[in-house]
Design a protein around this motif. Structure first.
Motif, PDB file in Angstrom:
ATOM      1  N   THR A   1      38.914  39.190  49.218  1.00 40.97           N
ATOM      2  CA  THR A   1      38.524  40.374  48.443  1.00 40.97           C
ATOM      3  C   THR A   1      37.005  40.547  48.451  1.00 40.97           C
ATOM      4  O   THR A   1      36.493  41.655  48.618  1.00 40.97           O
ATOM      5  CB  THR A   1      39.012  40.248  46.982  1.00 40.97           C
ATOM      6  OG1 THR A   1      40.381  39.863  46.994  1.00 40.97           O
ATOM      7  CG2 THR A   1      38.855  41.547  46.230  1.00 40.97           C
TER       8      THR A   1
ATOM      9  N   HIS B   1      42.364  32.856  41.144  1.00 37.70           N
ATOM     10  CA  HIS B   1      42.746  32.143  42.372  1.00 37.70           C
ATOM     11  C   HIS B   1      42.054  30.781  42.455  1.00 37.70           C
ATOM     12  O   HIS B   1      40.817  30.703  42.525  1.00 37.70           O
ATOM     13  CB  HIS B   1      42.314  32.945  43.608  1.00 37.70           C
ATOM     14  CG  HIS B   1      43.004  34.260  43.776  1.00 37.70           C
ATOM     15  ND1 HIS B   1      44.312  34.374  44.181  1.00 37.70           N
ATOM     16  CD2 HIS B   1      42.560  35.531  43.614  1.00 37.70           C
ATOM     17  CE1 HIS B   1      44.640  35.652  44.266  1.00 37.70           C
ATOM     18  NE2 HIS B   1      43.593  36.385  43.917  1.00 37.70           N
TER      19      HIS B   1
ATOM     20  N   HIS C   1      43.190  43.214  38.760  1.00 36.47           N
ATOM     21  CA  HIS C   1      41.937  42.761  39.384  1.00 36.47           C
ATOM     22  C   HIS C   1      40.731  43.530  38.867  1.00 36.47           C
ATOM     23  O   HIS C   1      39.600  43.150  39.151  1.00 36.47           O
ATOM     24  CB  HIS C   1      41.993  42.895  40.906  1.00 36.47           C
ATOM     25  CG  HIS C   1      42.735  41.771  41.593  1.00 36.47           C
ATOM     26  ND1 HIS C   1      44.099  41.670  41.575  1.00 36.47           N
ATOM     27  CD2 HIS C   1      42.290  40.714  42.323  1.00 36.47           C
ATOM     28  CE1 HIS C   1      44.475  40.591  42.266  1.00 36.47           C
ATOM     29  NE2 HIS C   1      43.392  39.990  42.732  1.00 36.47           N
TER      30      HIS C   1
ATOM     31  N   ASP D   1      38.490  36.825  42.153  1.00 36.03           N
ATOM     32  CA  ASP D   1      38.223  38.135  42.767  1.00 36.03           C
ATOM     33  C   ASP D   1      38.446  39.323  41.840  1.00 36.03           C
ATOM     34  O   ASP D   1      38.614  40.451  42.311  1.00 36.03           O
ATOM     35  CB  ASP D   1      39.025  38.307  44.067  1.00 36.03           C
ATOM     36  CG  ASP D   1      40.523  38.237  43.849  1.00 36.03           C
ATOM     37  OD1 ASP D   1      40.958  37.854  42.735  1.00 36.03           O
ATOM     38  OD2 ASP D   1      41.273  38.555  44.789  1.00 36.03           O
TER      39      ASP D   1
ATOM     40  N   HIS E   1      43.218  38.533  36.795  1.00 34.50           N
ATOM     41  CA  HIS E   1      42.043  37.919  37.447  1.00 34.50           C
ATOM     42  C   HIS E   1      40.750  38.368  36.792  1.00 34.50           C
ATOM     43  O   HIS E   1      40.617  39.525  36.376  1.00 34.50           O
ATOM     44  CB  HIS E   1      42.017  38.288  38.926  1.00 34.50           C
ATOM     45  CG  HIS E   1      43.193  37.752  39.679  1.00 34.50           C
ATOM     46  ND1 HIS E   1      43.209  36.479  40.213  1.00 34.50           N
ATOM     47  CD2 HIS E   1      44.411  38.284  39.936  1.00 34.50           C
ATOM     48  CE1 HIS E   1      44.388  36.265  40.785  1.00 34.50           C
ATOM     49  NE2 HIS E   1      45.138  37.345  40.638  1.00 34.50           N
TER      50      HIS E   1
HETATM   51 MN    MN Z   1      43.338  38.551  44.384  1.00 36.31          MN
END
Ligand code: MN
Ligand code: AMP
Ligand code: MN
Ligand code: MN
Length: 281
Positions: A132, A37, A247, A12, A7
């Motif tokens: 998030t 996402h 992330h 996020d 990501h």
């Molecule tokens: Mn996520």
């Protein structure tokens, strides 16, 4: 090393797409998929950065879907972000996310938390609002100690400010990925609150919808876990993908590109698809 789940700050994640690719190169990742996402917004920047770092790039996304009232994440890999069906679908997903953010913030207000302010913070920071972002805003406003508490006390399943987003059905989401010329891989199959029987039904439905791959290793999954998922993939005739679900560097126990070895008998989803960076495929 191949990492097909990551990501950026287009959803996020913490890093911009170019920063993510720089880190991938530094970590020795040879092939990376960016799978934000419900958006493809970071793919152009990521592809350009991948070229300059000599990293093979897979354009992807992680789409939220519903299956028997459960939220399921489906990775779309090798998607064409210009596909009209996919673009329209992503716009609808964004709309669902915005409406859910509104609903969650209203519930937070009812609990005496600064819902309006939290709403404004998330809207200002992200094109694609996620829980998030809301968790980070709750921490910043001093409402909770950390993001984990934000989910545990307010945003998680069963909590007062939990809102089940109205995600589209699994087969529809797989259809978008196929329309965009992509491969659908079911993300982190053991993270859902499903019995073993239900997980088998999910896999059967996923295959029937046109799903091709199962993410058998996500982040730091243990070897026995990877082995169990690999057995499921083999049983349902699915290829396998692996990804960190990175992330950001704030979670040092989940680095970009540290992945399990593929169990014998599995077929990596990248075989014959122009990625060469993994010793097992
Ligand atoms: Mn996520
Ligand atoms: P959303 O797609 O808006 O429902 O947000 C889901 C995202 O929240 C996931 O992709 C994770 O990144 C994050 N998340 C879910 N559960 C937790 C948790 N317990 N602690 C921290 N982050 C979480
Ligand atoms: Mn996910
Ligand atoms: Mn993810």
């Amino acid at each position: 090393m191949i990492d097909l789940h990551s990501h950026s700050d287009r959803s996020d994640g913490a890093l911009p797409p170019a920063g993510l690719l720089a880190l991938a190169a530094a970590n020795g990742v040879l092939g990376l998929a960016l799978t934000d996402h419900d958006t493809t917004a970071g793919l152009d920047e990521a592809a350009a950065a991948a070229r300059s770092h000599g990293v093979e790039f897979v354009p992807g996304t992680e789409i939220s879907a519903a299956w028997h009232s459960q939220t399921i994440h489906v990775l779309g890999l090798w998607i064409d972000p210009a596909c009209a069906v996919l673009r329209q679908a992503m716009a609808a997903q964004l709309d669902r996310r915005r409406r859910r953010l509104r609903a969650i913030c209203d519930l937070l207000s009812h609990k005496g938390l600064p819902g309006e302010r939290l709403h404004a913070m998330v809207e200002a920071r992200s094109e694609v609002p996620t829980r998030t972002h809301l968790a980070a805003a709750l921490v910043e406003e001093g409402c909770v100690r950390d993001a984990r508490d934000a989910f545990r006390l307010h945003l998680g399943r069963g909590r007062a400010a939990h809102v089940a987003a109205n995600w589209p059905p699994l087969d529809e989401v797989v259809g978008w990925i196929l329309a965009a010329g992509g491969i659908a891989s079911l993300a982190h199959p053991t993270r859902y609150a499903l019995s073993s029987t239900a997980l088998h039904r999910l896999l059967a439905d996923f295959v029937a919808a046109g799903g091709r791959s199962l993410e058998i290793a996500c982040g730091g999954n243990a070897a026995h876990h990877v082995g169990n998922c690999a057995a499921l993939a083999i049983r349902y005739g699915l290829e396998v993908s692996v990804g960190s679900d990175f992330h950001g560097p704030q979670l040092p126990w989940n680095p970009l590109g540290r992945l399990a070895k593929l169990p014998d008998g599995t077929t990596p989803v990248w075989r014959n698809r122009g990625l060469h960076g993994h010793r097992d495929g």
